[in-house]
Design an enzyme around this catalytic site. Structure first.
Site, PDB file in Angstrom:
ATOM      1  N   ARG A  82      -9.962 -11.618   1.402  1.00  0.00           N
ATOM      2  CA  ARG A  82     -10.700 -13.064   1.191  1.00  0.00           C
ATOM      3  C   ARG A  82     -10.356 -13.701   1.045  1.00  0.00           C
ATOM      4  NH1 ARG A  82     -10.882  -9.454  -4.641  1.00  0.00           N
ATOM      5  NH2 ARG A  82     -10.631  -7.747  -2.752  1.00  0.00           N
ATOM      6  N   LYS A 137       0.954  -1.356  -0.064  1.00  0.00           N
ATOM      7  CA  LYS A 137      -0.240   0.300  -0.110  1.00  0.00           C
ATOM      8  C   LYS A 137       1.408   0.731   0.095  1.00  0.00           C
ATOM      9  CE  LYS A 137      -4.248  -1.731   2.329  1.00  0.00           C
ATOM     10  NZ  LYS A 137      -4.560  -2.104   1.650  1.00  0.00           N
TER      11      LYS A 137
HETATM   12  N1  BES Z   1      -7.815  -4.083   4.067  1.00  0.00           N
HETATM   13  C1  BES Z   1      -8.322  -3.290   2.782  1.00  0.00           C
HETATM   14  C2  BES Z   1      -9.527  -3.065   2.409  1.00  0.00           C
HETATM   15  C3  BES Z   1      -9.717  -1.226   3.390  1.00  0.00           C
HETATM   16  C4  BES Z   1      -9.947  -1.024   2.646  1.00  0.00           C
HETATM   17  C5  BES Z   1     -10.349  -2.181   4.390  1.00  0.00           C
HETATM   18  C6  BES Z   1      -9.705   0.836   3.323  1.00  0.00           C
HETATM   19  C7  BES Z   1     -10.529  -0.438   5.434  1.00  0.00           C
HETATM   20  C8  BES Z   1     -10.066   0.448   4.606  1.00  0.00           C
HETATM   21  C9  BES Z   1      -8.647  -4.608   2.104  1.00  0.00           C
HETATM   22  O1  BES Z   1      -7.163  -5.977   2.175  1.00  0.00           O
HETATM   23  C10 BES Z   1      -7.738  -4.221   0.528  1.00  0.00           C
HETATM   24  O2  BES Z   1      -6.868  -3.825   0.489  1.00  0.00           O
HETATM   25  N2  BES Z   1      -9.176  -4.218  -0.109  1.00  0.00           N
HETATM   26  C11 BES Z   1      -7.997  -4.032  -1.445  1.00  0.00           C
HETATM   27  C12 BES Z   1      -8.660  -5.100  -2.816  1.00  0.00           C
HETATM   28  C13 BES Z   1      -8.344  -4.464  -4.174  1.00  0.00           C
HETATM   29  C14 BES Z   1      -6.157  -5.606  -4.242  1.00  0.00           C
HETATM   30  C15 BES Z   1      -8.730  -5.617  -5.475  1.00  0.00           C
HETATM   31  C16 BES Z   1      -8.933  -2.555  -2.083  1.00  0.00           C
HETATM   32  O3  BES Z   1      -9.418  -1.832  -1.024  1.00  0.00           O
HETATM   33  O4  BES Z   1      -8.202  -1.656  -2.148  1.00  0.00           O
HETATM   34 MN    MN Z   2      -5.175  -5.241   1.396  1.00  0.00          MN
END
Ligand code: BES
Ligand code: MN
Ligand code: ZN
Length: 488
Positions: free
Chosen positions: A345, A271
């Site tokens: 997931r 991230k």
């Molecule tokens: N934990 C995150 C989702 C999230 C984002 C929770 C912001 C709380 C606040 C999850 O693991 C994630 O990183 N999801 C990605 C998925 C993508 C790579 C398809 C996302 O939402 O960007």
């Molecule tokens: Mn994630």
């Protein structure tokens, strides 16, 4: 602080501060209110006139009364339109009154609000609002700026003796507060190991059974999807399985499965930029699962509940899974990891397979799963997906009663085409559009036939601003929905 419901009405009560509720445009000094106004030497009428108080929702007015009076302060609270006041409004009014009483350094508070639904639910709603608004998390301050309220007693007026409702509110609030504190705690304080210890405390104090699967146990069960995520962390993964069994034959058997990423760096799909620093909250699903367990342990319903979380961190290291790696989940399905940041997931896949093997009647998972769900529904509303209309309705009813918002989203099968992999059974991420839907469809691959609900709680687990019953930080969402669902 003691909260109790009493027969005494707001017209006869005496103490530090009296809070009285008014419906919008029905602010009229007559009957009992006129008598009280007279007793307070006209203070209520003056306050209404001076502040142009009309009873609008979320409005209030406060003033000091002469020291000879049986009441030192009056708090007028607007309840909005009579036909629009629901239990959720009672709960947030309780919260607003508690915040005012805290600011005014009130020690004894009387709350006189109308009954919504029935006396027991009104009592429970008010007590929850008071308890949750007053919760302050000072654990990480060397010196607390906010020392909390000085309130000693809160009397909920005109509701009769409602001991059971107060106890229910206290049990639920203790679960919500646990979930909040788990979410607030940083990733160097709440780890998979400490989450497992928290589960142990709940089991010990509440008489629940606990099973912790170590990495080797998970390997034996073939949980390659979960372990793929866990492999970069220096901390051991902990698969938590906490079991509440009622005395006698359970009315039904259910599983609650919470995403438990104590930190989500994104993995090698790191991230970058904004967002990584808030990823301590990525165990919000597990936090609410444990919060619900804590409440259920006190409320003792006649339902068997399995509380499950495949806890780990999503980290980077030389041991990290590579983007493109293929993992095999415990149901034999293979997954091409085209994005290591879609890790929740992957952990849930094996947790759902585990839950279904327990032969439960229903599975509810809750996860801070996608940013896409926040884009779709904003910060206050969770997404709900289900394979079973009846179960979906149960959750929606439980949420309504809890004052927590969910919106049902489609399980659009066709979108799963975007998750097709040329080399494995599926990829773990699809196209950007409909990202919360494809995430739900991915999870669906790991539930064969048990009625299932998926809750995406990425938005509402955290509050940037104080409001309603929430303070800044973890909200404890959706503990109340889960508890209502189990009890219902
Ligand atoms: N934990 C995150 C989702 C999230 C984002 C929770 C912001 C709380 C606040 C999850 O693991 C994630 O990183 N999801 C990605 C998925 C993508 C790579 C398809 C996302 O939402 O960007
Ligand atoms: Mn994630
Ligand atoms: Zn995540």
């Amino acid at each position: 602080m003691e909260i109790k419901a009493v027969e005494t009405t707001q017209w006869d009560w005496s103490g530090d501060a009296l809070a009285i509720g008014f419906f919008e445009d029905a602010v009229e000094i007559a009957g009992d209110l006129a008598a009280l106004n007279e007793k307070l030497e006209g203070t209520i009428a003056e306050l209404i006139a001076e502040t142009e108080f009309t009873g609008k929702a979320n409005s209030s007015a406060t003033t000091r009364v002469g020291s000879k009076s049986p009441i030192r302060k009056v708090i007028l609270v607007g309840l909005g339109k009579k036909e629009e006041l629901k239990l959720a409004g009672i709960r947030t009014s309780g919260a607003a009154i508690a915040r005012l009483a805290k600011k005014e350094k009130v020690k004894t508070l009387g709350i006189g609000l109308p009954v919504v639904e029935n006396e027991a639910l009104t009592t429970q709603g008010l007590a929850e609002g008071v308890l949750l608004a007053l919760h302050v998390d000072n654990r990480f301050k060397s010196e607390a700026e906010d020392k909390g309220a000085v309130l000693e007693t809160v009397e909920l007026l005109g509701l009769g003796d409602r001991e059971a409702a107060i106890q229910t509110a206290e049990a639920i609030a203790s679960g919500v507060i646990l979930a909040r504190e788990l979410v607030n705690a940083p990733a160097n304080a709440v780890t998979p190991v400490t989450l497992a210890e928290t589960a142990r405390d709940i089991a010990f104090n509440g008489g629940l059974e606990l099973e912790i699967l170590e990495k080797e146990d998970c390997e034996k069960l073939g949980m390659g999807s979960y372990l793929g995520v866990a492999q970069a962390s220096d901390l051991p993964p902990k698969f938590i399985h906490l079991i509440y069994k009622p005395e006698g034959t359970p009315r039904r058997k259910i599983a609650i499965v919470g995403k438990g990423l104590t930190f989500d760096s994104g993995g090698l799909n790191l991230k970058v930029g904004k967002g990584i620093e808030t990823m301590k909250m990525d165990m919000g699903g597990a936090g609410a699962t444990l919060g619900a367990a804590k409440a259920i342990a006190q409320l003792k319903p006649d339902v068997e509940v399995h509380f499950i979380s495949a806890a780990t961190e999503n980290m980077v290291s030389g041991k990290a899974m590579h983007p493109g790696d293929i993992l095999t989940a415990s149901n034999g399905k293979t997954i091409e990891v085209n994005n290591t940041d879609a890790e929740g997931r992957l952990t849930l896949a094996d947790a759902l397979v585990f839950a279904e093997k327990l032969e439960v009647d229903a599975i509810v998972d809750l996860a801070t799963l996608t940013g896409a769900c926040i884009v779709a529904l904003g910060e206050e509303i969770g997404g709900l997906w289900s394979t079973d209309d009846n179960l979906a309705q149960q959750l929606k009813d439980a949420a309504e009663l809890a004052g927590e918002q969910f919106w049902q989203m489609p399980l659009q099968e066709k979108y799963f085409e975007g998750m097709k992999s040329p080399i494995a059974d599926m990829k773990n991420t699809g196209p950007r559009s409909g990202g919360s839907i494809t995430a739900a469809l991915f999870l669906k691959q790991f539930v064969e036939s048990t009625p299932w609900v998926h809750l995406d709680i990425a938005g509402p687990v955290w509050a940037e601003k104080e409001g309603g019953i929430n303070n800044v930080g973890g909200t404890g969402y959706p503990v109340r929905t889960l508890v209502n669902w189990v009890l219902g």
